[in-house]
Design a protein around this motif. Structure first.
Motif, PDB file in Angstrom:
ATOM      1  N   VAL A 126      44.556  -8.732 -16.295  1.00 51.75           N
ATOM      2  CA  VAL A 126      44.573  -9.998 -17.028  1.00 51.75           C
ATOM      3  C   VAL A 126      44.163 -11.098 -16.067  1.00 51.75           C
ATOM      4  N   ARG A 127      43.081 -11.801 -16.388  1.00 53.67           N
ATOM      5  CA  ARG A 127      42.647 -12.960 -15.627  1.00 53.67           C
ATOM      6  C   ARG A 127      43.337 -14.187 -16.199  1.00 53.67           C
ATOM      7  N   LEU A 128      43.920 -15.003 -15.325  1.00 55.82           N
ATOM      8  CA  LEU A 128      44.686 -16.153 -15.785  1.00 55.82           C
ATOM      9  C   LEU A 128      44.223 -17.417 -15.077  1.00 55.82           C
ATOM     10  N   SER A 129      44.065 -18.471 -15.853  1.00 56.50           N
ATOM     11  CA  SER A 129      43.701 -19.781 -15.338  1.00 56.50           C
ATOM     12  C   SER A 129      44.695 -20.801 -15.886  1.00 56.50           C
ATOM     13  N   ASP A 130      44.595 -22.032 -15.420  1.00 53.29           N
ATOM     14  CA  ASP A 130      45.509 -23.080 -15.877  1.00 53.29           C
ATOM     15  C   ASP A 130      44.732 -24.387 -16.034  1.00 53.29           C
ATOM     16  N   ALA A 131      44.476 -24.728 -17.291  1.00 58.42           N
ATOM     17  CA  ALA A 131      43.739 -25.962 -17.573  1.00 58.42           C
ATOM     18  C   ALA A 131      44.496 -27.186 -17.087  1.00 58.42           C
ATOM     19  N   ALA A 132      45.829 -27.128 -17.105  1.00 60.76           N
ATOM     20  CA  ALA A 132      46.636 -28.270 -16.656  1.00 60.76           C
ATOM     21  C   ALA A 132      46.468 -28.509 -15.158  1.00 60.76           C
ATOM     22  N   PHE A 133      46.433 -27.424 -14.381  1.00 64.40           N
ATOM     23  CA  PHE A 133      46.240 -27.561 -12.935  1.00 64.40           C
ATOM     24  C   PHE A 133      44.866 -28.162 -12.648  1.00 64.40           C
ATOM     25  N   LEU A 134      43.836 -27.658 -13.321  1.00 63.20           N
ATOM     26  CA  LEU A 134      42.501 -28.206 -13.116  1.00 63.20           C
ATOM     27  C   LEU A 134      42.451 -29.677 -13.515  1.00 63.20           C
ATOM     28  N   SER A 135      43.091 -30.026 -14.611  1.00 60.89           N
ATOM     29  CA  SER A 135      43.098 -31.415 -15.070  1.00 60.89           C
ATOM     30  C   SER A 135      43.739 -32.329 -14.037  1.00 60.89           C
ATOM     31  N   LYS A 136      44.847 -31.875 -13.431  1.00 58.90           N
ATOM     32  CA  LYS A 136      45.521 -32.686 -12.395  1.00 58.90           C
ATOM     33  C   LYS A 136      44.628 -32.829 -11.166  1.00 58.90           C
ATOM     34  N   MET A 137      43.896 -31.768 -10.833  1.00 63.40           N
ATOM     35  CA  MET A 137      42.972 -31.851  -9.706  1.00 63.40           C
ATOM     36  C   MET A 137      41.839 -32.830 -10.015  1.00 63.40           C
ATOM     37  N   ASN A 243      45.577 -26.838 -23.249  1.00 60.19           N
ATOM     38  CA  ASN A 243      46.172 -27.791 -22.319  1.00 60.19           C
ATOM     39  C   ASN A 243      46.982 -27.128 -21.223  1.00 60.19           C
ATOM     40  N   GLY A 244      46.904 -25.814 -21.089  1.00 67.42           N
ATOM     41  CA  GLY A 244      47.711 -25.129 -20.081  1.00 67.42           C
ATOM     42  C   GLY A 244      47.126 -23.778 -19.735  1.00 67.42           C
ATOM     43  N   ILE A 245      47.965 -22.754 -19.823  1.00 73.79           N
ATOM     44  CA  ILE A 245      47.588 -21.412 -19.442  1.00 73.79           C
ATOM     45  C   ILE A 245      46.481 -20.865 -20.337  1.00 73.79           C
ATOM     46  N   LEU A 246      45.491 -20.228 -19.696  1.00 67.25           N
ATOM     47  CA  LEU A 246      44.436 -19.486 -20.397  1.00 67.25           C
ATOM     48  C   LEU A 246      44.384 -18.095 -19.793  1.00 67.25           C
ATOM     49  N   PHE A 247      44.134 -17.087 -20.594  1.00 66.66           N
ATOM     50  CA  PHE A 247      44.051 -15.737 -20.024  1.00 66.66           C
ATOM     51  C   PHE A 247      43.156 -14.844 -20.866  1.00 66.66           C
ATOM     52  N   GLN A 248      42.590 -13.838 -20.202  1.00 67.02           N
ATOM     53  CA  GLN A 248      41.779 -12.815 -20.854  1.00 67.02           C
ATOM     54  C   GLN A 248      42.157 -11.456 -20.285  1.00 67.02           C
ATOM     55  N   GLY A 249      42.089 -10.433 -21.136  1.00 69.69           N
ATOM     56  CA  GLY A 249      42.470  -9.096 -20.715  1.00 69.69           C
ATOM     57  C   GLY A 249      41.333  -8.109 -20.851  1.00 69.69           C
ATOM     58  N   ALA A 251      40.131  -3.707 -20.017  1.00 71.05           N
ATOM     59  CA  ALA A 251      40.491  -2.329 -19.685  1.00 71.05           C
ATOM     60  C   ALA A 251      39.304  -1.696 -18.974  1.00 71.05           C
ATOM     61  N   ALA A 252      39.588  -0.812 -18.022  1.00 76.76           N
ATOM     62  CA  ALA A 252      38.531  -0.253 -17.180  1.00 76.76           C
ATOM     63  C   ALA A 252      37.473   0.485 -17.981  1.00 76.76           C
ATOM     64  N   GLU A 253      37.863   1.101 -19.093  1.00 80.69           N
ATOM     65  CA  GLU A 253      36.927   1.920 -19.862  1.00 80.69           C
ATOM     66  C   GLU A 253      36.013   1.107 -20.784  1.00 80.69           C
ATOM     67  N   ILE A 254      36.290  -0.197 -20.900  1.00 83.29           N
ATOM     68  CA  ILE A 254      35.572  -1.017 -21.878  1.00 83.29           C
ATOM     69  C   ILE A 254      34.867  -2.169 -21.158  1.00 83.29           C
ATOM     70  N   PRO A 255      33.547  -2.306 -21.339  1.00 83.30           N
ATOM     71  CA  PRO A 255      32.802  -3.328 -20.580  1.00 83.30           C
ATOM     72  C   PRO A 255      32.847  -4.726 -21.182  1.00 83.30           C
ATOM     73  N   PHE A 256      33.829  -5.010 -22.009  1.00 84.01           N
ATOM     74  CA  PHE A 256      33.957  -6.329 -22.628  1.00 84.01           C
ATOM     75  C   PHE A 256      35.408  -6.786 -22.568  1.00 84.01           C
ATOM     76  N   THR A 257      35.602  -8.099 -22.659  1.00 84.47           N
ATOM     77  CA  THR A 257      36.945  -8.639 -22.822  1.00 84.47           C
ATOM     78  C   THR A 257      37.509  -8.149 -24.151  1.00 84.47           C
ATOM     79  N   ILE A 258      38.733  -7.643 -24.141  1.00 85.69           N
ATOM     80  CA  ILE A 258      39.322  -7.136 -25.388  1.00 85.69           C
ATOM     81  C   ILE A 258      40.535  -7.953 -25.831  1.00 85.69           C
ATOM     82  N   LEU A 259      40.922  -8.940 -25.036  1.00 90.84           N
ATOM     83  CA  LEU A 259      42.074  -9.775 -25.395  1.00 90.84           C
ATOM     84  C   LEU A 259      41.877 -11.154 -24.799  1.00 90.84           C
ATOM     85  N   SER A 260      42.206 -12.189 -25.558  1.00 91.10           N
ATOM     86  CA  SER A 260      42.143 -13.544 -25.012  1.00 91.10           C
ATOM     87  C   SER A 260      43.225 -14.397 -25.647  1.00 91.10           C
ATOM     88  N   GLY A 261      43.697 -15.364 -24.875  1.00 91.04           N
ATOM     89  CA  GLY A 261      44.753 -16.223 -25.391  1.00 91.04           C
ATOM     90  C   GLY A 261      44.960 -17.433 -24.517  1.00 91.04           C
TER      91      GLY A 261
END
Length: 366
Positions: A126-137, A243-249, A251-261
């Motif tokens: 799961v790759r995770l980012s934080d829009a709030a942290f970037l906004s503060k920066m 306005n905060g946490i972003l993430f995508q998931g 799986a090794a067998e699949i060459p595309f993002t299969i989950l986002s939130g």
């Protein structure tokens, strides 16, 4: 089925199933185009003359139905979106957590995302980012709205050279360019990434947001999922809603993002609801296409019979015995066996007599 396993997971954590209709008022989507992946909608006119659309999104309908209170729901729905130059029916499952969203709520949703992916594959991330942290920066760097938008586009493409262009244009300082380039390239396991980010925080506000992320990591560790989560600030989206946490998931067998939130408090706020919200969706069409294992046969037994010679009650007894043993069984008249409209692949093809013998000698084992 993966869908049933996912439903059981969400119900274990107290989420209730939310059921939607296939269509909504067109205005719901027209008013929230920035939240949608595409502005292309399938529309039609209702009998009363109002304009409706086949739903391209589930989250909007769930937020619309919320009356302003705490709610945890999951869903199994089909959305209708353009894909590969055609409109497609796309099955999704996901969860939404609505209410006073605190650190625990965020962590629970992320943990359920990880657990959902683990039901699909043994090797996930799961790759995770934080829009709030970037906004503060960005605030600390005193970036204009136009520059923020351009920087986000560069982050999405990991285009560090583009940052240099903004510096030459006088829109970034050299120090800001260097810090943003480091953030853009960052991809580390969650706890390692937090330690590195502490050297990048350039204001009290960004440092406080980093403390929030560190606390989130501790909760994820308690859930037993932190080792599957990676910090990656190239994952960005529209700050009009997120306005905060972003993430995508993945799986090794699949060459595309299969989950986002992610967290999207601004959407319910726009709808006049004083609640926060965070959730995710898993794209079951992609999961099924890549992980579906083709069956070698349609049934375990294809039993043929001669209606002139075989007693039908004997056939019924054999059929019942085999189904009680957990076998899939198909019967076929002997004179129709070679003329089936759809050929049936069977692991065993046998007569009633042969089936009886197999039951006696092998207990119905194929």
């Amino acid at each position: 089925m993966i869908e049933q396993s996912l439903n059981a997971l969400y119900e274990t954590y107290g989420y209730r199933k939310f059921k939607l209709t296939k269509f909504e008022s067109y205005d719901l989507y027209a008013d929230n185009r920035d939240f949608l992946n595409s502005s292309q909608l399938i529309t039609f006119t209702d009998l009363d003359g109002s304009l409706l659309a086949l739903k391209p999104d589930v989250t909007l309908s769930i937020i619309k139905s919320n009356s302003g209170g705490e709610e945890k729901v999951y869903y199994n729905e089909t959305v209708y979106r353009p894909k590969d130059n055609h409109y497609r029916e796309i099955p999704q499952t996901g969860i939404e957590c609505i209410g006073n969203i605190d650190q625990y709520c965020e962590a629970e949703v992320i943990a359920l995302a990880v657990k959902s992916l683990r039901l699909v594959s043994g090797q996930i991330s799961v790759r995770l980012s934080d829009a709030a942290f970037l906004s503060k920066m960005f605030d600390a760097m005193d970036l204009s709205p136009a520059t923020r938008e351009d920087v986000l586009k560069l982050f999405n493409k990991k285009n560090t050279a583009g940052l240099g262009t903004l510096t030459k244009e006088g829109r970034l300082t050299k120090a800001s360019e260097q810090t943003l380039a480091k953030l853009m390239d960052l991809y580390l396991p969650f706890h390692e990434g937090i330690d590195v980010l502490r050297s990048y925080a350039i204001s009290n506000a960004s440092a406080q947001e980093l403390d929030h992320l560190a606390g989130l990591g501790r909760i994820l560790s308690a859930f037993g999922v932190e080792d599957s989560v990676y910090l990656d600030f190239s994952l960005v989206n529209s700050m009009d809603y997120y306005n905060g946490i972003l993430f995508q998931g993945a799986a090794a067998e699949i060459p595309f993002t299969i989950l986002s939130g992610g967290r999207y408090d601004r959407l319910p706020e726009k709808m006049g609801k004083k609640v926060g919200a965070i959730g995710f969706a898993m794209y079951l069409d992609v999961v099924t296409n890549y992980l579906h294992v083709p069956k070698n046969h349609d049934v375990d037994f294809l039993i043929y019979y001669d209606p002139e010679k075989d007693a039908p009650e004997e056939l019924a007894e054999v059929m019942e015995t085999l189904t009680e043993l957990g076998k899939k069984v198909r019967s076929i008249r002997l004179d129709e066996r070679e003329h089936m409209e759809h050929k049936i692949r069977a692991e065993r093809i046998c007569s009633i007599k042969e089936a009886r013998l197999l039951i006696q000698t092998e207990g119905g084992k194929a």
